[in-house]
Design an enzyme around this catalytic site. Structure first.
Site, PDB file in Angstrom:
ATOM      1  N   LYS A  41       0.881  -1.176   0.000  1.00  0.00           N
ATOM      2  CA  LYS A  41       0.000   0.000   0.000  1.00  0.00           C
ATOM      3  C   LYS A  41       0.911   1.216   0.000  1.00  0.00           C
ATOM      4  O   LYS A  41       2.053   1.135   0.470  1.00  0.00           O
ATOM      5  CB  LYS A  41      -0.830   0.040   1.273  1.00  0.00           C
ATOM      6  CG  LYS A  41      -2.004  -0.910   1.287  1.00  0.00           C
ATOM      7  CD  LYS A  41      -2.892  -0.510   2.457  1.00  0.00           C
ATOM      8  CE  LYS A  41      -3.812  -1.636   2.856  1.00  0.00           C
ATOM      9  NZ  LYS A  41      -4.537  -1.318   4.077  1.00  0.00           N
ATOM     10  N   HIS A  76       1.843   5.890   3.711  1.00  0.00           N
ATOM     11  CA  HIS A  76       0.959   6.994   4.108  1.00  0.00           C
ATOM     12  C   HIS A  76       1.722   8.049   4.900  1.00  0.00           C
ATOM     13  O   HIS A  76       2.695   7.725   5.582  1.00  0.00           O
ATOM     14  CB  HIS A  76      -0.162   6.383   4.962  1.00  0.00           C
ATOM     15  CG  HIS A  76      -1.231   7.330   5.350  1.00  0.00           C
ATOM     16  ND1 HIS A  76      -1.202   8.004   6.539  1.00  0.00           N
ATOM     17  CD2 HIS A  76      -2.349   7.721   4.706  1.00  0.00           C
ATOM     18  CE1 HIS A  76      -2.268   8.777   6.617  1.00  0.00           C
ATOM     19  NE2 HIS A  76      -2.977   8.614   5.520  1.00  0.00           N
ATOM     20  N   HIS A 116       2.539   7.208   8.342  1.00  0.00           N
ATOM     21  CA  HIS A 116       3.708   6.357   8.567  1.00  0.00           C
ATOM     22  C   HIS A 116       4.980   7.200   8.585  1.00  0.00           C
ATOM     23  O   HIS A 116       5.916   6.909   9.330  1.00  0.00           O
ATOM     24  CB  HIS A 116       3.809   5.273   7.486  1.00  0.00           C
ATOM     25  CG  HIS A 116       2.672   4.309   7.530  1.00  0.00           C
ATOM     26  ND1 HIS A 116       1.879   4.041   6.435  1.00  0.00           N
ATOM     27  CD2 HIS A 116       2.167   3.574   8.539  1.00  0.00           C
ATOM     28  CE1 HIS A 116       0.941   3.171   6.779  1.00  0.00           C
ATOM     29  NE2 HIS A 116       1.098   2.861   8.051  1.00  0.00           N
TER      30      HIS A 116
HETATM   31  N1  ARG Z   1       0.686  -1.135  10.143  1.00  0.00           N
HETATM   32  C1  ARG Z   1      -0.122  -0.449  11.109  1.00  0.00           C
HETATM   33  C2  ARG Z   1      -0.915   0.664  10.431  1.00  0.00           C
HETATM   34  O1  ARG Z   1      -0.509   1.158   9.421  1.00  0.00           O
HETATM   35  C3  ARG Z   1       0.677   0.157  12.237  1.00  0.00           C
HETATM   36  C4  ARG Z   1       1.344  -0.841  13.135  1.00  0.00           C
HETATM   37  C5  ARG Z   1       1.804  -0.237  14.418  1.00  0.00           C
HETATM   38  N2  ARG Z   1       2.435  -1.159  15.301  1.00  0.00           N
HETATM   39  C6  ARG Z   1       1.820  -2.112  15.996  1.00  0.00           C
HETATM   40  N3  ARG Z   1       2.529  -2.914  16.738  1.00  0.00           N
HETATM   41  N4  ARG Z   1       0.505  -2.257  15.940  1.00  0.00           N
HETATM   42  O2  ARG Z   1      -1.948   1.039  10.926  1.00  0.00           O
END
Ligand code: ARG
Length: 374
Positions: free
Chosen positions: A126, A129, A132
């Protein structure tokens, strides 16, 4: 740098013959800086010196003597208000910076302590974002600061490398790969496929089934699909690396969601042993103490979800790192998720570790129309 609090305590100790550490512990920082940089509540000494606090304050003021760093002292009520000479302080700080250069401020405050920082965590295939990026920047800065303070820091990129998102790309790739060029900028073609798949699914929800099939194949370890999945992760990471290099941030582990596939059973087992799993509308959930929705562990279809994976990750991190702190740099929209996960961990018998976990939220980024987009 001169420790003004300590210097002050030393002077007070010389005058009163009271232990310097005891005196230092009494020194306060006034809520309003107009009342001084430090203040000393003299009523703490009234009993020992057998005098009224205002009398003590005045006596100390008269006899404190001059110091280069000390601008003025005021006796107000039973308090001594102490003002540090800012010119002296500025010069002192600048001298320290010139002397220590990039090591100015370094300390061993965190010696022997381990801190896990979970940051960046983009979702493979994806687009990266802006949220991120924010997590990456803040997490990367914290990483360096904690290291500077002597902590052992473990930076983890908890990649979103499992689930329907990446499976949509897998399904789309298998259908349309001949229409795209993967030789120059493969990530762009991968993203285009993802977007195309989503657009079709939006109008025809039934289209989802191809991605579901891919998930099944991945789960069953189908060779071709696994190879393709790994390749997509690889080219996505190569693309993210450009951003990481630009910011200068570093990860010690890229254990993402997929890493925990074989570690979910333990979560379910431990929850069952503690009788924490409750049936609710076909799903298996853990009830929360506070007035918040329960933490879903198994969906009504019997599959694990995001929270289950985060619990598996926590158990793994406890075993592997015995961390003193575990920080999560994730947008505020996931605040509830982390509350549920930490409370569940605590109920599972890991109260001490649950207390060491902290979600560090940041706001959402609004697009021109006022909505966030993912
Ligand atoms: N990939 C997830 C998102 O974009 C964030 C992950 C954050 N870390 C975790 N341990 N949940 O929403």
């Amino acid at each position: 740098m001169l420790n003004y609090k300590q210097e002050l305590a030393k002077k007070l100790s010389n005058m009163t013959n009271i232990d310097v550490n005891e005196l230092e512990s009494y020194i306060e920082i006034p809520p309003n800086s107009e009342l001084g940089d430090y203040s000393f509540p003299c009523f703490r000494l009234a009993k020992e010196l057998k005098k009224a606090p205002p009398v003590i304050a005045n006596e100390i003021k008269e006899n404190l003597g001059k110091e280069e760093w000390l601008e003025k002292v005021e006796a107000v009520g039973g308090y001594l208000n102490i003002f540090v000479n800012k010119n002296y302080m500025a010069q002192n700080v600048l001298e320290e910076i010139i002397k220590n250069k990039e090591n100015y401020g370094r300390s061993n405050l965190g010696e022997g302590k381990k801190i896990v920082i979970d940051y960046s965590a983009p979702n493979i295939a994806k687009p990266f974002h802006i949220g991120h990026l924010r997590s990456t920047v803040i997490g990367g800065a914290l990483y360096k600061m904690y290291q500077f303070l002597g902590y052992e820091v473990i930076g983890i990129n908890h990649l979103g490398d499992w689930g329907m998102g990446i499976c949509r790309t897998l399904a789309g790739y298998k259908m349309w790969k001949d229409e795209y060029d993967f030789s120059k900028n493969p990530i762009q073609s991968i993203l285009a496929i993802y977007v195309r798949y989503n657009q079709i699914e939006k109008n025809d929800p039934d289209f989802k089934k191809y991605a579901v099939e891919e998930l099944k194949k991945l789960e069953d370890g189908d060779e071709e699909t696994t190879k393709l999945w790994k390749w997509i992760i690889k080219i996505s990471l190569e693309d993210y690396q450009k951003i990481y290099d630009l910011i200068g941030c570093k990860f010690d582990s890229y254990n993402g969601e997929a890493f925990y596939n074989d570690k979910m059973d333990r979560v379910i087992k431990e929850l069952e042993e503690k009788n924490l799993l409750v049936e609710s509308e076909g799903a298996k959930v853990v009830m929360m103490d506070e007035d918040i929705p329960p933490c879903i562990i198994l969906t009504s279809a019997g599959t694990t979800i995001y929270a289950t994976r985060d619990l598996a990750a926590l158990l793994y991190r406890i075993d592997t790192y015995h961390f003193d702190k575990c920080l999560y740099l994730v947008a505020s929209e996931q605040s509830l998720h982390f509350k549920q996960v930490f409370e569940t961990l605590s109920k599972m018998g890991y109260e001490e570790y649950a207390k060491r976990c902290e979600h560090i939220p940041f706001g959402l980024i609004l697009e021109k129309d006022g909505f966030t987009k993912r």
